[in-house]
Design a protein around this motif. Structure first.
Motif, mmCIF file in Angstrom:
data_model
loop_
_atom_site.group_PDB
_atom_site.id
_atom_site.type_symbol
_atom_site.label_atom_id
_atom_site.label_comp_id
_atom_site.label_asym_id
_atom_site.label_seq_id
_atom_site.Cartn_x
_atom_site.Cartn_y
_atom_site.Cartn_z
ATOM 1 N N ASP A 78 -46.751 -0.685 14.320
ATOM 2 C CA ASP A 78 -45.432 -1.312 14.253
ATOM 3 C C ASP A 78 -45.156 -2.239 15.434
ATOM 4 O O ASP A 78 -44.135 -2.936 15.449
ATOM 5 C CB ASP A 78 -44.336 -0.241 14.194
ATOM 6 N N CYS A 79 -46.048 -2.253 16.410
ATOM 7 C CA CYS A 79 -45.871 -3.123 17.565
ATOM 8 C C CYS A 79 -46.311 -4.546 17.210
ATOM 9 O O CYS A 79 -47.460 -4.769 16.816
ATOM 10 C CB CYS A 79 -46.676 -2.605 18.751
ATOM 11 N N MET A 80 -45.418 -5.493 17.343
ATOM 12 C CA MET A 80 -45.739 -6.885 17.062
ATOM 13 C C MET A 80 -46.549 -7.478 18.213
ATOM 14 O O MET A 80 -46.266 -7.211 19.375
ATOM 15 C CB MET A 80 -44.451 -7.697 16.857
ATOM 16 N N VAL A 81 -47.561 -8.271 17.883
ATOM 17 C CA VAL A 81 -48.418 -8.895 18.899
ATOM 18 C C VAL A 81 -48.267 -10.405 18.827
ATOM 19 O O VAL A 81 -48.376 -11.004 17.753
ATOM 20 C CB VAL A 81 -49.893 -8.513 18.698
ATOM 21 N N ILE A 82 -48.011 -11.007 19.986
ATOM 22 C CA ILE A 82 -47.974 -12.462 20.101
ATOM 23 C C ILE A 82 -49.029 -12.876 21.119
ATOM 24 O O ILE A 82 -48.990 -12.426 22.270
ATOM 25 C CB ILE A 82 -46.589 -12.963 20.531
ATOM 26 N N PHE A 83 -49.981 -13.676 20.683
ATOM 27 C CA PHE A 83 -51.052 -14.104 21.576
ATOM 28 C C PHE A 83 -50.615 -15.290 22.425
ATOM 29 O O PHE A 83 -49.884 -16.180 21.961
ATOM 30 C CB PHE A 83 -52.299 -14.489 20.785
ATOM 31 N N LEU A 84 -51.084 -15.285 23.661
ATOM 32 C CA LEU A 84 -50.866 -16.388 24.589
ATOM 33 C C LEU A 84 -52.225 -16.951 24.970
ATOM 34 O O LEU A 84 -53.155 -16.197 25.266
ATOM 35 C CB LEU A 84 -50.150 -15.897 25.851
ATOM 36 N N SER A 85 -52.344 -18.271 24.970
ATOM 37 C CA SER A 85 -53.628 -18.859 25.321
ATOM 38 C C SER A 85 -53.462 -20.317 25.719
ATOM 39 O O SER A 85 -52.514 -20.997 25.295
ATOM 40 C CB SER A 85 -54.607 -18.766 24.137
ATOM 41 N N SER A 86 -54.391 -20.786 26.530
ATOM 42 C CA SER A 86 -54.419 -22.198 26.900
ATOM 43 C C SER A 86 -55.319 -22.980 25.950
ATOM 44 O O SER A 86 -55.486 -24.180 26.093
ATOM 45 C CB SER A 86 -54.941 -22.358 28.337
ATOM 46 N N SER A 87 -55.887 -22.281 24.956
ATOM 47 C CA SER A 87 -56.787 -22.916 23.992
ATOM 48 C C SER A 87 -56.447 -22.437 22.594
ATOM 49 O O SER A 87 -56.014 -21.300 22.396
ATOM 50 C CB SER A 87 -58.240 -22.570 24.327
ATOM 51 N N ASP A 88 -56.674 -23.298 21.605
ATOM 52 C CA ASP A 88 -56.437 -22.908 20.210
ATOM 53 C C ASP A 88 -57.710 -22.378 19.549
ATOM 54 O O ASP A 88 -57.787 -22.245 18.329
ATOM 55 C CB ASP A 88 -55.858 -24.072 19.407
ATOM 56 N N GLN A 89 -58.690 -22.027 20.342
ATOM 57 C CA GLN A 89 -60.001 -21.615 19.853
ATOM 58 C C GLN A 89 -59.943 -20.395 18.942
ATOM 59 O O GLN A 89 -60.722 -20.263 18.002
ATOM 60 C CB GLN A 89 -60.917 -21.319 21.055
ATOM 61 N N TYR A 90 -59.006 -19.483 19.214
ATOM 62 C CA TYR A 90 -58.987 -18.209 18.491
ATOM 63 C C TYR A 90 -57.800 -18.077 17.537
ATOM 64 O O TYR A 90 -57.437 -16.967 17.154
ATOM 65 C CB TYR A 90 -58.962 -17.052 19.490
#
Length: 238
Positions: A78-90
């Motif tokens: 139920d934990c929402m995950v928001i990714f942070l990155s300096s690249s759009d690779q993933y």
């Protein structure tokens, strides 16, 4: 609303904390933010209901954010995950592990505002409970844990790995009325109410649920149910 920020950059964590704090006044929930400099330290604190939302940097020393998010998905679904990155690779891989968003740095107030209302709504929905009598005790079952409700000789509440039989004298309609007031649930036939958020697909005249169960859809309602399920997927899942 409990938020975890997992990022090995202290500067980036500070920026995100500042932006979230500026939005606090628009959130009708108390907000508690906890910072972590690595995935390993965050995971030592992880329990099923510890966090509502986590911001996860992908590129970190030690365990990376993508690996950590897979553990989060299993241990605290139920934990929402928001990714942070300096690249759009993933980006593609991020959505395969059911991340809510993939944000490119630098993070701005505009980017936060794009998804924060949705996060708040999901937290509010996760707090809804169905009050039912099971055995001789009154139980509070989270709406988010219910896959479907079924009327047989008594009302059955089906969860992912369990089934509860309701011992109340209430009718099936009375028991499931609170569920049907929630947009995630739909009546797909007489004595059957399904949580579309736990439905994988429609196969002919059945819902295929996350646990593999096949829940029948009445022929009379099949067209309407299919349309509503497609609308639900586009609006809330895609």
């Amino acid at each position: 609303m409990k938020i975890a920020i997992i990022d090995d950059s202290a500067t980036d964590r500070e920026v995100l904390v500042t932006l979230i704090n500026k939005k606090k006044k628009k959130i009708n929930l108390p907000v508690d933010i906890i910072e972590f400099s690595c995935a390993e330290s965050f995971l030592t604190t992880l329990e099923p209901d510890t966090y509502n939302l986590c911001f996860m940097d992908i590129f970190m020393d030690g365990m990376n954010g993508m690996e950590a998010s897979q553990i989060v998905h299993k241990a605290a679904p139920d934990c929402m995950v928001i990714f942070l990155s300096s690249s759009d690779q993933y980006i593609g891989e991020g959505y395969r592990v059911r991340a809510l968003r993939y944000l490119l740095k630098p993070i701005t107030a505009e980017k936060i505002q794009e998804f924060l209302p949705e996060c708040v709504e999901r937290v509010v929905l996760s707090q809804r409970r169905l009050s039912v009598s099971i055995g001789r005790k009154e139980r509070q079952i989270p709406f988010s844990k219910i896959l479907y409700a079924l009327s047989s000789s008594k009302t059955e509440i089906h969860l992912l790995n369990n089934v509860f039989t309701v011992s109340s004298r209430q009718t099936f309609a009375q028991i499931t009325a609170p569920l049907l007031a929630d947009y995630r649930f739909i009546s797909c036939g007489r004595g059957v109410v399904v949580n579309m958020a736990h439905t994988l697909k429609i196969d002919k005249d059945c819902f295929i649920m996350e646990n593999g169960d096949r829940v029948p859809i009445s022929r009379r309602r099949l067209s309407d149910v299919t349309d509503r399920f497609i609308d639900f997927q586009f609006e809330y899942l895609i």
